[in-house]
Design an enzyme around this catalytic site. Structure first.
Site, PDB file in Angstrom:
ATOM      1  N   ARG A 153       0.853  -1.185   0.000  1.00  0.00           N
ATOM      2  CA  ARG A 153       0.000   0.000   0.000  1.00  0.00           C
ATOM      3  C   ARG A 153       0.889   1.234   0.000  1.00  0.00           C
ATOM      4  NH1 ARG A 153      -2.984   0.664   5.060  1.00  0.00           N
ATOM      5  NH2 ARG A 153      -1.494   2.314   5.429  1.00  0.00           N
ATOM      6  N   GLU A 166       4.490   7.180   2.770  1.00  0.00           N
ATOM      7  CA  GLU A 166       5.329   5.996   2.967  1.00  0.00           C
ATOM      8  C   GLU A 166       4.822   4.871   2.077  1.00  0.00           C
ATOM      9  OE1 GLU A 166       5.112   3.568   6.425  1.00  0.00           O
ATOM     10  OE2 GLU A 166       2.999   3.915   6.749  1.00  0.00           O
ATOM     11  N   ASN A 195       4.160   0.783   2.212  1.00  0.00           N
ATOM     12  CA  ASN A 195       4.046  -0.343   3.151  1.00  0.00           C
ATOM     13  C   ASN A 195       4.235  -1.667   2.423  1.00  0.00           C
ATOM     14  OD1 ASN A 195       2.941   1.107   5.693  1.00  0.00           O
ATOM     15  ND2 ASN A 195       1.656   1.862   4.020  1.00  0.00           N
ATOM     16  N   SER A 236      -2.952  -2.583   6.270  1.00  0.00           N
ATOM     17  CA  SER A 236      -4.298  -2.936   6.720  1.00  0.00           C
ATOM     18  C   SER A 236      -5.378  -2.099   6.031  1.00  0.00           C
ATOM     19  CB  SER A 236      -4.384  -2.787   8.240  1.00  0.00           C
ATOM     20  OG  SER A 236      -3.940  -1.519   8.610  1.00  0.00           O
ATOM     21  N   LYS A 242      11.741   3.047   5.915  1.00  0.00           N
ATOM     22  CA  LYS A 242      11.766   4.466   5.513  1.00  0.00           C
ATOM     23  C   LYS A 242      13.136   4.847   4.963  1.00  0.00           C
ATOM     24  CE  LYS A 242       7.713   5.052   7.975  1.00  0.00           C
ATOM     25  NZ  LYS A 242       7.081   4.054   8.806  1.00  0.00           N
ATOM     26  N   LYS A 285      11.568  10.319  11.414  1.00  0.00           N
ATOM     27  CA  LYS A 285      11.010   8.957  11.458  1.00  0.00           C
ATOM     28  C   LYS A 285      12.098   7.905  11.708  1.00  0.00           C
ATOM     29  CE  LYS A 285       7.383  10.001   8.068  1.00  0.00           C
ATOM     30  NZ  LYS A 285       6.621   9.489   6.912  1.00  0.00           N
ATOM     31  N   GLU A 317       7.049   0.521  11.873  1.00  0.00           N
ATOM     32  CA  GLU A 317       5.725   0.519  11.258  1.00  0.00           C
ATOM     33  C   GLU A 317       4.659   0.547  12.341  1.00  0.00           C
ATOM     34  OE1 GLU A 317       5.257   0.751   8.076  1.00  0.00           O
ATOM     35  OE2 GLU A 317       7.414   0.676   7.791  1.00  0.00           O
ATOM     36  N   GLY A 318       3.458   0.947  11.949  1.00  0.00           N
ATOM     37  CA  GLY A 318       2.307   0.740  12.832  1.00  0.00           C
ATOM     38  C   GLY A 318       1.834   1.962  13.587  1.00  0.00           C
ATOM     39  N   ARG A 370      -8.193   7.475   4.410  1.00  0.00           N
ATOM     40  CA  ARG A 370      -8.181   7.544   5.864  1.00  0.00           C
ATOM     41  C   ARG A 370      -8.159   9.007   6.241  1.00  0.00           C
ATOM     42  NH1 ARG A 370      -3.211   4.513   8.451  1.00  0.00           N
ATOM     43  NH2 ARG A 370      -2.406   5.437   6.550  1.00  0.00           N
TER      44      ARG A 370
HETATM   45  P1  ADP Z   1       3.768   4.611  10.118  1.00  0.00           P
HETATM   46  O1  ADP Z   1       4.680   3.609   9.500  1.00  0.00           O
HETATM   47  O2  ADP Z   1       3.828   4.620  11.592  1.00  0.00           O
HETATM   48  O3  ADP Z   1       2.376   4.516   9.567  1.00  0.00           O
HETATM   49  P2  ADP Z   1       3.994   7.090   8.578  1.00  0.00           P
HETATM   50  O4  ADP Z   1       5.227   7.478   7.881  1.00  0.00           O
HETATM   51  O5  ADP Z   1       2.877   6.608   7.722  1.00  0.00           O
HETATM   52  O6  ADP Z   1       4.365   6.041   9.715  1.00  0.00           O
HETATM   53  O7  ADP Z   1       3.489   8.331   9.426  1.00  0.00           O
HETATM   54  C1  ADP Z   1       2.337   8.284  10.257  1.00  0.00           C
HETATM   55  C2  ADP Z   1       1.405   9.443   9.948  1.00  0.00           C
HETATM   56  O8  ADP Z   1       2.067  10.682  10.129  1.00  0.00           O
HETATM   57  C3  ADP Z   1       0.907   9.469   8.505  1.00  0.00           C
HETATM   58  O9  ADP Z   1      -0.236   8.670   8.364  1.00  0.00           O
HETATM   59  C4  ADP Z   1       0.621  10.950   8.291  1.00  0.00           C
HETATM   60  O10 ADP Z   1      -0.657  11.291   8.802  1.00  0.00           O
HETATM   61  C5  ADP Z   1       1.680  11.621   9.152  1.00  0.00           C
HETATM   62  N1  ADP Z   1       2.844  11.963   8.302  1.00  0.00           N
HETATM   63  C6  ADP Z   1       3.912  11.187   8.035  1.00  0.00           C
HETATM   64  N2  ADP Z   1       4.789  11.799   7.205  1.00  0.00           N
HETATM   65  C7  ADP Z   1       4.257  13.006   6.918  1.00  0.00           C
HETATM   66  C8  ADP Z   1       4.678  14.117   6.108  1.00  0.00           C
HETATM   67  N3  ADP Z   1       5.830  14.109   5.440  1.00  0.00           N
HETATM   68  N4  ADP Z   1       3.875  15.206   6.064  1.00  0.00           N
HETATM   69  C9  ADP Z   1       2.704  15.238   6.755  1.00  0.00           C
HETATM   70  N5  ADP Z   1       2.262  14.238   7.531  1.00  0.00           N
HETATM   71  C10 ADP Z   1       3.018  13.119   7.625  1.00  0.00           C
HETATM   72 MG    MG Z   2       1.630   4.980   7.728  1.00  0.00          MG
END
Ligand code: ADP
Ligand code: MG
Length: 530
Positions: A137, A160, A162, A167, A349, A415, A419-420, A506
């Site tokens: 995803r 990101e 996945n 999910s 990442k 970051k 994950e999660g 979402r």
């Molecule tokens: P995880 O692997 O924990 O899901 P993500 O990289 O998807 O980590 O980050 C979690 C959430 O943080 C994302 O769903 C988004 O809402 C927010 N986020 C992450 N990166 C960005 C970004 N570059 N700009 C704005 N919001 C972000």
């Molecule tokens: Mg995420």
């Protein structure tokens, strides 16, 4: 670009108290009847009702209206999925590249190091699986930028990618169906709705994510079935590896029920009890044992064709060495893994940062994996700026300064390789967090520019309550991909199947930084293309 909210028609349509109550009741019934549901939290069911708990479902948090979403951004994200699937299939086969990635983050990241250890153990004895399955995803936010001419430019940017346990593919199609149902039966009854209908209407694309993801699993099952039988007459199956006490179980069930092959759910903590590897066969098949209550009665055994992991992505699934032993047992078997350790590491990442860090065409890793310049451009357009935090590259040294600067850090999110949800540090929390990490371990993080989505308003139904206000919508595009693994006779494996598999929208309140639905912040939504 015209959006429903930027014209003189307000979106979502205003609803009075009676209309709101009616909508909420309709959504509750539809959600329960169609499995747009989660299990209630244990705290919501008292101890005396423990028996009852397993019979209860509650509605998943969802928006009252589909959120407006740029059609061109949606189409661009859809169009990027097959190139993304192929890119990650290739990265998954480049062991030398991934081992460099692991070496870079290893200092501050014990989990990734342990995971890599599983791969190295299996590599020593030789992998026996012939194919791999990816259920991916790719997550995006729309980045809104003001152009020099004063206009607004919208561009989809990847949050990101996945590669494990992505999910909501089971529930997201239900959220789309709910909004389609409401647009047919309920929105036309709202007093303010005729204006929306006249201005933009509702443009709700089909979303067959659970069926499409199930089709990927079924296709992998059939690929495995083409192999010579090791055992005469032993039935084959698909195993879902799951977490104990999973509340998001119906999301998984929608996919499971759409797979034709027999599917068995095995808690990650029970792998060593319920499965074994037959080392007497050079293929090392994975066997699933359905254990009967009484030891006296023999169990039923299946050969496992496909292992789909909805667990195993984070440290909490590995409380002790036996959990790592369990992951090794799965990895060394001939079953098609979704994902393998290599594919899981491809989803870090750090890999995303290496692909996105600008460099010239001759040295870019993206160019090496994706020689086709059209596909390369399609992917590159979706990249946000992401920086390493190492001391060896100029980009890394620069990013280390930014991350410690009280003003500049407000443009970024920090970051780790996790994950999660719940693991990132935003804006002014970055310098303080880095202070708690030894400087030599900073390279296990990446620094990403924040994406700034256009303002959208909506109403969210969560735990029976309505939340109203500004929201942020994150689009996920699912993809399924099967590839044959590179071996001594060929330097690169072949893609056997490559499909886009529906989408997820979402949505979270615009004051929340994290967006996970299961983590309690986000909610299910669907796109109204504008
Ligand atoms: P995880 O692997 O924990 O899901 P993500 O990289 O998807 O980590 O980050 C979690 C959430 O943080 C994302 O769903 C988004 O809402 C927010 N986020 C992450 N990166 C960005 C970004 N570059 N700009 C704005 N919001 C972000
Ligand atoms: Mg995420």
């Amino acid at each position: 670009m015209a959006t429903a909210s930027s014209s003189d028609v307000s979106y979502p349509p205003a609803v009075d108290e009676a209309e709101r109550q009616r909508l909420v009741q309709v959504i509750k019934d539809w959600s329960i009847a169609n499995g747009l549901t989660v299990r209630p939290p244990p705290a919501a069911v008292s101890a005396t009702e423990a028996e009852l708990a397993s019979t209860l479902a509650m509605t998943a948090p969802v928006t009252l209206f589909p959120s407006p979403f740029s059609r061109s951004c949606f189409e661009e994200a859809q169009g990027a999925q097959e190139p993304y699937n192929e890119l990650y299939a290739k990265i998954s086969q480049d062991e030398a590249f991934l081992s460099r990635v692991v070496a870079e983050v290893a200092g501050g990241d014990e989990f990734t190091t342990k995971l890599w250890g599983v791969h190295e153990r299996v590599k020593k004895e030789g992998y026996t699986h012939k194919h791999s399955l990816g259920i991916f995803r790719s997550d995006y936010l729309i980045h809104q930028e003001t152009t020099e001419a004063g206009g607004e430019h919208l561009q989809i940017k990847q949050v990101e990618f996945n590669t494990i346990a992505a999910s909501f593919g089971g529930l997201s199609g239900q959220a789309s169906s709910l909004h389609k149902f409401l647009s047919k039966n309920e929105y036309p009854l709202l007093q303010a709705s005729s204006k929306v209908a006249a201005a933009t209407g509702y443009s709700l694309p089909d979303n067959t994510s659970s069926r499409d993801i199930a089709a990927g699993l079924q296709a992998a099952f059939e690929v495995y079935n083409q192999s010579e039988p090791v055992y005469k007459g032993l039935p084959r199956c698909v195993v879902f590896l799951v977490q104990d006490g999973e509340r998001n179980v119906f999301d998984q069930r929608h996919i499971e029920y759409a797979v034709e092959a027999p599917v068995f759910r095995v808690p990650f903590s029970q792998i060593l009890k319920q499965t074994s590897v037959d080392t007497s066969s050079p293929r090392r098949p994975l066997l699933y044992h359905h254990l009967r209550e009484s030891d006296a009665a023999p169990g039923t055994t299946f050969e496992v064709a496909v292992v789909y992991m909805r667990a195993g992505y984070g440290p909490s699934d590995y409380p002790d060495e036996s959990a790592w032993e369990a992951r090794y047992q799965v990895e060394r078997s001939s079953a098609i893994k979704c994902p393998t350790v290599l594919t899981q590491v491809a989803g870090t990442k750090k890999v995303q940062q290496i692909l996105a860090t600008p460099s010239d065409a001759t040295t870019s890793e993206l160019g090496r994996f994706v020689p086709d310049t059209n596909s390369q451009a399609t992917l590159r357009r979706t990249f946000a700026n992401i920086y390493p935090l190492d001391t060896t590259s100029a980009a890394g040294r620069q990013a280390r300064e930014w991350a410690q600067d009280a003003a500049v850090c407000r443009k970024f999110v920090l970051k780790p390789q996790r994950e999660g949800g719940g693991n990132n540090y935003y804006k002014d929390k970055i310098p303080a967090h880095l202070q708690t990490v030894p400087a030599e371990h900073w390279a296990s993080y990446i620094l990403m520019e924040l994406i700034t989505p256009p303002p959208v308003a909506n109403l969210i139904l969560r735990n029976g309550q309505i939340e109203q206000g500004g929201v942020i919508c994150e689009l996920g595009i699912y993809g399924t991909c099967i590839w044959s693994n590179a071996d001594e006779t060929s330097t690169s494996g072949n893609i056997v199947r490559n499909e886009t598999a529906g989408y997820l929208l979402r949505t979270k309140g615009d004051q929340s930084e994290e967006g996970g639905v299961a983590a309690g912040f986000g909610c299910m939504d669907s796109v109204n293309l504008v």
